[in-house]
Write an enzyme that holds these catalytic residues in place. Sequence first.
Site, PDB file in Angstrom:
ATOM      1  N   GLY A 175     -52.767  -8.780 129.467  1.00 20.85           N
ATOM      2  CA  GLY A 175     -52.748  -7.524 130.209  1.00 20.85           C
ATOM      3  C   GLY A 175     -52.981  -7.758 131.683  1.00 20.85           C
ATOM      4  O   GLY A 175     -52.773  -8.868 132.192  1.00 20.85           O
ATOM      5  N   SER A 176     -53.444  -6.734 132.349  1.00 23.95           N
ATOM      6  CA  SER A 176     -53.592  -6.807 133.798  1.00 23.95           C
ATOM      7  C   SER A 176     -54.808  -7.635 134.199  1.00 23.95           C
ATOM      8  O   SER A 176     -55.780  -7.755 133.438  1.00 23.95           O
ATOM      9  CB  SER A 176     -53.736  -5.391 134.362  1.00 23.95           C
ATOM     10  N   CYS A 211     -44.540 -10.760 132.671  1.00 29.26           N
ATOM     11  CA  CYS A 211     -45.537 -11.396 133.537  1.00 29.26           C
ATOM     12  C   CYS A 211     -44.959 -12.580 134.309  1.00 29.26           C
ATOM     13  O   CYS A 211     -45.497 -12.978 135.328  1.00 29.26           O
ATOM     14  CB  CYS A 211     -46.732 -11.822 132.713  1.00 29.26           C
ATOM     15  N   TRP A 248     -48.392  -3.501 127.077  1.00 28.82           N
ATOM     16  CA  TRP A 248     -47.338  -2.638 126.530  1.00 28.82           C
ATOM     17  C   TRP A 248     -45.936  -3.207 126.715  1.00 28.82           C
ATOM     18  O   TRP A 248     -44.977  -2.646 126.200  1.00 28.82           O
ATOM     19  CB  TRP A 248     -47.407  -1.239 127.174  1.00 28.82           C
ATOM     20  N   ASN A 249     -45.776  -4.308 127.454  1.00 24.41           N
ATOM     21  CA  ASN A 249     -44.409  -4.740 127.797  1.00 24.41           C
ATOM     22  C   ASN A 249     -43.674  -5.415 126.633  1.00 24.41           C
ATOM     23  O   ASN A 249     -42.457  -5.341 126.539  1.00 24.41           O
ATOM     24  CB  ASN A 249     -44.417  -5.645 129.041  1.00 24.41           C
ATOM     25  N   GLU A 285     -54.570 -13.656 129.250  1.00 17.79           N
ATOM     26  CA  GLU A 285     -53.229 -13.881 129.823  1.00 17.79           C
ATOM     27  C   GLU A 285     -52.956 -12.700 130.731  1.00 17.79           C
ATOM     28  O   GLU A 285     -52.678 -11.600 130.256  1.00 17.79           O
ATOM     29  CB  GLU A 285     -52.170 -13.966 128.718  1.00 17.79           C
ATOM     30  N   LEU A 286     -53.015 -12.933 132.048  1.00 18.08           N
ATOM     31  CA  LEU A 286     -53.057 -11.798 132.979  1.00 18.08           C
ATOM     32  C   LEU A 286     -51.806 -11.715 133.861  1.00 18.08           C
ATOM     33  O   LEU A 286     -50.784 -12.305 133.544  1.00 18.08           O
ATOM     34  CB  LEU A 286     -54.340 -11.895 133.806  1.00 18.08           C
ATOM     35  N   GLU A 340     -48.442  -7.459 142.510  1.00 22.44           N
ATOM     36  CA  GLU A 340     -47.516  -7.558 141.374  1.00 22.44           C
ATOM     37  C   GLU A 340     -46.742  -6.243 141.235  1.00 22.44           C
ATOM     38  O   GLU A 340     -47.325  -5.171 141.125  1.00 22.44           O
ATOM     39  CB  GLU A 340     -48.288  -7.832 140.079  1.00 22.44           C
TER      40      GLU A 340
END
Length: 474
Positions: free
Chosen positions: A221-222, A277, A144-145, A243-244, A377
Amino acid sequence: MYVGGRWIDGAGRNALAVENPADESLIATIPEGVAEDADVALDAAKAAQPAWAALPAVQRADFVVKLADRVAMRAEELAQIITMEQGKPIGQARGEVGAVLGFLRYHAGNARRIEGDIVSSDNINEEIQIRRHPFGVVVALTAWNYPAALAARKLAPALVAGNTVVLLSHEVTPLSGLFLALLADEAGLPAGVFNVVTGRGPVVGRALVQSRVTSLVTMTGSTRAGKEIFATAAETLKVLRLELGGKAPFIVMDDADIDAAVEAAVAARYTNCGQICTCNERMYLHRAIAEEFLEKFVLRSARLTIGDPMTDPDLGPKVNSAEIAKIKEIVDQAVKAGAEILLPGGPLKDGAFAKGHWYSPTVLSVADNASPVMQTEVFGPVVAAMEVESFEQAVALANDTDYGLSAYVFTRDYRRLMRTPAALKFGEIYFNRANGEQFQGFHTGWGQSGLGGEDGKYGFDGYLRKQTLYLNWG
Ligand SMILES: NC(=O)C1=CN([C@@H]2O[C@H](COP(=O)(O)OP(=O)(O)OC[C@H]3O[C@@H](n4cnc5c(N)ncnc54)[C@H](O)[C@@H]3O)[C@@H](O)[C@H]2O)C=CC1
Ligand SMILES: O=C(O)[C@@H](O)[C@@H]1OC[C@H](O)[C@H]1O
């Protein structure tokens, strides 16, 4: 939802509320998709894929350029949608639209760079060829960022490579992805080439990952969700690009330009309210400069403006109340574990901040790298600093993490600079500068920050599978 070139109103589905994080007002409702919606969208993508792949790559790229042109024409609308659903200051939302354009146009330029290899054979009258093909149907799952930029970052290379796409637009910020679908429709993309569904990750996302129609899953995402997707994808051995999360160390040595380091540390921590991130998540400061750095950093942090994102302050709200609760918990635990508070910041609830999800810049100092604020994080406007005696100690502490996405090093010592790439176990290192990737780079996480990588020639190549031909004419 947008499936097979048509809008589906989600009749018969539950409605999910989309909130404006600045004032908690309801700005839209979206259908809570179910597994059947995932299947219908995947079937549309599958039906459209052979004809799409059969087009010359430059013709596929032409459609992507047309989409970019539509985005440029309606850039301000998209920026306002981003700010309304995600909360970033409008100037930064305009920057995100710029990134959408950059991703679309950069990958359109790759159309003439899809190449193969001819390799010598061990046999007489034989040649080996290695060819590239699209995977087929790509499922894109986004955080969502950066709801628009992250979608474009996946859509553009996937389409130019000849795949068709089903995007699950994150349930917290679904409108940007739906707006991109509207623009794709206006740009004349053939039906089924780009489809957008809405709903929750563990339901519609899981169905997209599970389906045998899906060939490749690309997710931002996470780390938690990345592991769930990895497990689900194992059943059918899907190709994954994940991509975490990250926990970027920000190292400042005794020979650094302190003012430049402070400015970069501020930008790398507070842009998008800390929700990137690659953000500066923990600072390691050489003891010779720690006091000066922290005095300046705390002053700059305290002076940042925070408020209605449409007025373009330095910081807007966090995206939702769960995120505020998460950060508060990390800070409380860190203080319990001995962290000293240098700038109290914290949640804002009064006056203009009575509604919305507000968190003011917070700076801590710690003496122990095991502190929760140095390991978990944060993804928000909170950062802790720790003094170090040497470059070697800074590197060892920086590497003491499961994550491996990005890192920052401020030094003017060329020898240190050259030793860093081999010493730091991170996929993206910023020397003497703040964050901000470029389209031709390679955004890649090591360790539990992911697998795959995006952008540039390697990111594009990830959407093409290889085939080897042994051509014998003996
Ligand atoms: N490495 C990178 O490039 C980036 C990483 N992030 C990370 O993303 C996180 C914040 O993003 P969130 O939106 O909270 O991520 P999230 O992990 O909740 O969701 C990401 C996407 O995965 C989907 N999803 C979630 N669970 C799923 C499941 N079980 N099966 C299938 N799909 C599922 C969601 O619907 C969404 O589309 C932070 O940890 C941040 O560091 C964010 C941006 C960039
Ligand atoms: O994913 C992120 O948080 C960053 O990689 C960010 O996403 C889109 C922007 O272009 C990046 O800076």
